[in-house]
Enzyme design. Structure first.
Site, short mmCIF file in Angstrom:
data_model
loop_
_atom_site.label_atom_id
_atom_site.label_comp_id
_atom_site.label_asym_id
_atom_site.label_seq_id
_atom_site.Cartn_x
_atom_site.Cartn_y
_atom_site.Cartn_z
N SER A 193 0.70 47.77 -39.25
CA SER A 193 0.74 48.27 -40.63
C SER A 193 -0.62 48.85 -40.98
CB SER A 193 1.04 47.11 -41.59
OG SER A 193 0.82 47.49 -42.94
N TYR B 33 -1.27 38.56 -44.64
CA TYR B 33 -0.46 39.66 -44.09
C TYR B 33 -1.37 40.69 -43.41
CZ TYR B 33 2.79 43.54 -43.62
OH TYR B 33 3.55 44.57 -43.09
P1 NDP Z 1 12.83 44.44 -43.60
O1 NDP Z 1 12.64 43.24 -44.44
O2 NDP Z 1 13.86 45.43 -44.01
O3 NDP Z 1 13.13 44.00 -42.09
C1 NDP Z 1 12.45 42.92 -41.50
C2 NDP Z 1 13.23 42.46 -40.28
O4 NDP Z 1 12.50 41.39 -39.66
C3 NDP Z 1 14.61 41.95 -40.60
O5 NDP Z 1 15.53 42.48 -39.67
C4 NDP Z 1 14.49 40.45 -40.41
O6 NDP Z 1 15.71 39.94 -39.93
C5 NDP Z 1 13.41 40.36 -39.34
N1 NDP Z 1 12.76 39.06 -39.32
C6 NDP Z 1 11.93 38.53 -40.25
N2 NDP Z 1 11.57 37.30 -39.90
C7 NDP Z 1 12.14 37.06 -38.69
C8 NDP Z 1 12.16 35.94 -37.80
N3 NDP Z 1 11.46 34.84 -38.08
N4 NDP Z 1 12.88 36.02 -36.66
C9 NDP Z 1 13.58 37.12 -36.38
N5 NDP Z 1 13.62 38.21 -37.17
C10 NDP Z 1 12.92 38.16 -38.32
O7 NDP Z 1 11.40 45.14 -43.52
P2 NDP Z 1 10.86 46.41 -42.70
O8 NDP Z 1 11.92 47.06 -41.90
O9 NDP Z 1 10.07 47.23 -43.64
O10 NDP Z 1 9.82 45.66 -41.76
C11 NDP Z 1 9.82 45.78 -40.35
C12 NDP Z 1 8.39 45.63 -39.88
O11 NDP Z 1 7.62 46.70 -40.41
C13 NDP Z 1 7.68 44.36 -40.30
O12 NDP Z 1 6.92 43.87 -39.22
C14 NDP Z 1 6.78 44.80 -41.43
O13 NDP Z 1 5.64 43.99 -41.57
C15 NDP Z 1 6.42 46.19 -40.96
N6 NDP Z 1 5.96 47.13 -41.96
C16 NDP Z 1 6.68 47.40 -43.09
C17 NDP Z 1 6.21 48.32 -44.01
C18 NDP Z 1 6.91 48.58 -45.30
O14 NDP Z 1 6.24 49.08 -46.25
N7 NDP Z 1 8.21 48.31 -45.41
C19 NDP Z 1 5.00 49.10 -43.75
C20 NDP Z 1 4.30 48.73 -42.56
C21 NDP Z 1 4.78 47.82 -41.69
P3 NDP Z 1 16.35 38.53 -40.34
O15 NDP Z 1 15.97 38.26 -41.76
O16 NDP Z 1 17.83 38.74 -40.13
O17 NDP Z 1 15.77 37.57 -39.36
C1 8X3 Z 2 3.41 47.14 -45.42
C2 8X3 Z 2 2.55 48.15 -46.08
O1 8X3 Z 2 0.75 48.49 -47.81
O2 8X3 Z 2 2.55 46.97 -48.38
O3 8X3 Z 2 2.86 46.76 -44.22
O4 8X3 Z 2 0.86 46.32 -46.80
S1 8X3 Z 2 1.65 47.43 -47.32
#
Ligand code: NDP
Ligand code: 8X3
Length: 253
Positions: free
Chosen positions: A139, A152
């Site tokens: 991120s 985070y």
């Molecule tokens: P979502 O919440 O839509 O997706 C997160 C996914 O992670 C879900 O499929 C969830 O599945 C899974 N997950 C969470 N905890 C666990 C666990 N303990 N075991 C297995 N699976 C898990 O968020 P995003 O798609 O946005 O996030 C995906 C990644 O991108 C993350 O690592 C996030 O930090 C990163 N990210 C997101 C950004 C944003 O602004 N959205 C920006 C930068 C990075 P389930 O709950 O079914 O287990």
């Molecule tokens: C998610 C992006 O800016 O909310 O990783 O941390 S931010």
């Protein structure tokens, strides 16, 4: 030739969109997440196009990960891509007000879970050799700190440095490693972070034209198909409408 992508966190957001993208291109999929109903629904949807196997597990459960991935499904083509995407942020409070259990959950998921999955599948990627890729979803929070980001931000800094460090160890194997560092993206991320606050979700993304999960899926598809001799070390991507702020300064009166 057909290949397989293993995607963690495939039940939502980036992971789900990436599963759909790779399935549309004929790749086999090994999908991981905790919510079994969503995995099954995705499998039903994508199985019309390709071969899909799902494993409902929590990446924090080391024994379960090792046991579930110790035998590779015979229905799947060789593993070429691992997308370490499962992750979450919990809370936006200043450090002193944070819930320690939430801090631990972020560390256990975003760093320990990612490491466990990587360690377990690494032999298969090395066996594949040239062209295999590990895509770790970091991120911008791993590079640019912000108030309330505390743990985070720390976990995502780990993801970046771990990605670069294992590249050193993988030198000579042909396996590539990329840290993907997205900025603001519209998924379930903010609902999870705020404990289901739909208003917070709507307010954050309103008018910002944020990254969409499909944008990350397209990026991963592009990276996966780069020539075998190239490694993108760090891929940072933000919405055009997002940028940095000046340093904060506390002034004594
Ligand atoms: P979502 O919440 O839509 O997706 C997160 C996914 O992670 C879900 O499929 C969830 O599945 C899974 N997950 C969470 N905890 C666990 C666990 N303990 N075991 C297995 N699976 C898990 O968020 P995003 O798609 O946005 O996030 C995906 C990644 O991108 C993350 O690592 C996030 O930090 C990163 N990210 C997101 C950004 C944003 O602004 N959205 C920006 C930068 C990075 P389930 O709950 O079914 O287990
Ligand atoms: C998610 C992006 O800016 O909310 O990783 O941390 S931010």
């Amino acid at each position: 030739m057909t290949f397989t992508a293993c995607i963690t966190g495939a039940t939502s957001g980036f992971g789900k969109a990436t599963a759909e993208k790779f399935a549309n291109q004929g790749w086999h999929l090994l999908l991981i997440g905790r919510r079994e109903d969503r995995l099954e629904a995705l499998k039903a949807e994508l199985s019309e196009k390709t071969c899909v196997e799902t494993i409902a597990l929590d990446v924090r459960d080391t024994e379960q990960v090792i046991s579930a991935l110790s035998t590779y499904p015979t229905t799947l083509a060789p593993l070429k891509v691992l997308v370490n995407n499962a992750g979450l942020a919990l809370g936006t409070s200043p450090a002193v007000e944070c819930d320690l259990a939430q801090w631990h959950q972020m560390i256990d998921t975003n760093t320990k879970g990612l490491v466990t999955i990587t360690h377990t599948l690494l032999p298969r990627l090395i066996e594949f050799g040239a062209g295999a890729s590990i895509f770790n979803i970091g991120s911008v929070a791993g590079t640019y700190p912000y108030p309330g980001g505390n743990v985070y931000c720390g976990t995502k800094a780990f993801v970046e440095q771990f990605s670069k460090a294992i590249r050193c160890d993988l030198l000579g194997t042909g396996v590539r490693v990329t840290n993907i560092a997205p900025g603001m993206a519209e998924s379930e991320f903010t609902l999870v972070r705020t404990g289901g606050n739909q208003q917070a979700h709507d307010n954050l993304y309103e008018g910002a034209n944020p990254i969409q999960p499909e944008d990350i899926a397209d990026t991963l598809w592009w990276l996966a198909n780069m020539p075998d001799h190239l490694n993108v070390n760090n891929f940072e991507i933000m919405p055009v409408r997002q940028a940095w702020s000046p340093f904060a300064v506390h002034r004594e009166k």
